[in-house]
Design a protein around this motif. Structure first.
Motif, PDB file in Angstrom:
ATOM      1  N   SER A  64       0.823  -1.210   0.000  1.00 16.94           N
ATOM      2  CA  SER A  64       0.000   0.000   0.000  1.00 16.94           C
ATOM      3  C   SER A  64       0.859   1.263   0.000  1.00 16.94           C
ATOM      4  O   SER A  64       0.609   2.203  -0.759  1.00 16.94           O
ATOM      5  N   GLU A  65       1.906   1.278   0.821  1.00 14.70           N
ATOM      6  CA  GLU A  65       2.757   2.476   0.882  1.00 14.70           C
ATOM      7  C   GLU A  65       3.589   2.639  -0.387  1.00 14.70           C
ATOM      8  O   GLU A  65       3.758   3.748  -0.902  1.00 14.70           O
ATOM      9  N   LYS A  68       1.491   4.190  -3.005  1.00 10.43           N
ATOM     10  CA  LYS A  68       1.293   5.631  -2.812  1.00 10.43           C
ATOM     11  C   LYS A  68       2.532   6.437  -3.207  1.00 10.43           C
ATOM     12  O   LYS A  68       2.416   7.574  -3.678  1.00 10.43           O
ATOM     13  N   LYS A  94      -4.518  -0.040  -5.212  1.00 12.58           N
ATOM     14  CA  LYS A  94      -5.391   0.958  -5.840  1.00 12.58           C
ATOM     15  C   LYS A  94      -4.888   2.391  -5.659  1.00 12.58           C
ATOM     16  O   LYS A  94      -5.305   3.290  -6.394  1.00 12.58           O
ATOM     17  N   HIS A  95      -3.993   2.600  -4.699  1.00  8.38           N
ATOM     18  CA  HIS A  95      -3.454   3.948  -4.468  1.00  8.38           C
ATOM     19  C   HIS A  95      -2.406   4.335  -5.513  1.00  8.38           C
ATOM     20  O   HIS A  95      -2.011   5.502  -5.594  1.00  8.38           O
TER      21      HIS A  95
END
Length: 303
Positions: A64-65, A68, A94-95
């Motif tokens: 996730s990170e 981003k 999705k980020h």
């Protein structure tokens, strides 16, 4: 001089943070994963497989990170052929500016026996899960695990199902490092010739080095029509490791006269990332390792 402006582009898919980290003892911290992903992104790697989001909370957080923070690379997560896996993967990637879901299932007779699915049941599972992934994300990769030991007719059938369900990349894994270069090339050619819609998607090659042929198998697949190579820094990976990113990139660069393909990788950054991956993974690079080994450009002779 070779005209590089007209050369086919080969995408470099780095799985150091997923398949590479599966090496027993090669666990990286959260901060180290973020650092390595940043170096891969800066180096020009096309796709970074950042992890296996459903495997643990730590893997999910890292993917996730990375998603981003990524500036250039497609960020990919791995998911089994299960709706829950795919949803969890999408929640992590999705980020990203360019997210990808990579879902897989073992298609060889040995792997079909593990979930105890018939050929028809597995075909239905592939259709359902790839369709679900594509409904979440425009960029979907599908892999028939142990493809090189799957019956050819059944491989054609499952690849066609995945393409019709919306897969944009089909990856052909040599999961146990069993294949030789001629077979690697032949399989890609046969898929391109016999599967409807095969010319509209990208074929990838994912090779393991159990017989010392991962680099040769990957390059043979490219010559046959594959346009994505899955690889890791220093060839890191379970058992004998994966295709080494630095080897395929430099082989195509140095021998561009016979392998006229381009990558987006900045080869001047290879040594630095090699050393960082060796440090954070705890897996030292052997002195005589091609391209990045300490002795790769040293010579001593009594002749």
């Amino acid at each position: 001089m070779t005209d590089t402006t007209k050369q086919d582009r080969v995408l470099i898919f780095d799985t150091t943070l997923r398949d590479g980290e599966q090496s027993p003892g090669a666990t990286m911290t959260h901060a180290e994963k973020i650092e390595i992903a940043g170096l891969l992104d800066e180096m020009g790697v096309d796709i970074i497989e950042a992890g296996f989001p459903i495997a643990s909370e730590g893997d999910f957080a890292a993917v996730s990170e990375i998603a981003k923070l990524s500036k250039n690379s497609v960020i990919c997560g791995l998911a089994r052929a299960q709706l829950g896996d795919i949803d969890r993967c999408w929640d992590a990637v999705k980020h990203a500016a360019q997210p990808r879901i990579h879902t897989f299932i073992g298609t060889s007779p040995l792997h079909r026996a593990i979930p105890n699915l018939t050929m028809d049941e597995m075909a239905e599972r592939i259709h359902e899960t790839v369709t679900h992934a594509r409904n979440l994300c425009d960029n979907v990769q599908w892999s028939p695990m142990d493809a090189t030991r799957t019956e050819l007719d059944y491989l054609y059938r499952t690849v066609e199902i995945a393409i019709k369900a919306g897969a944009t990349t089909i990856n052909i894994p040599d999961t146990v490092g069993y294949t030789a270069p001629r077979e690697s090339a032949d399989l890609i050619r046969k898929l391109l010739e016999n599967v409807p819609g095969a010319d509209e998607i990208i074929f990838a090659t994912h090779c393991h080095n159990d017989l010392g042929m991962a680099t040769a198998n990957s390059l043979a697949a490219v010559e046959a029509g594959a346009r994505q190579i899955e690889c890791t820094i220093n060839g890191l990976g379970e058992r004998a490791g994966n295709t080494a990113l630095e080897e395929v990139v430099m082989a195509m660069k140095v021998r561009n006269d016979i392998m006229p393909y381009q990558t987006g990788v900045d080869s001047t950054k290879l040594m630095n990332i090699s050393r960082r991956v060796a440090t954070v993974s705890g897996f030292a690079v052997q002195f005589n390792k091609a391209i990045v080994g300490k002795n790769a450009f040293a010579h001593e002779s009594g002749i």
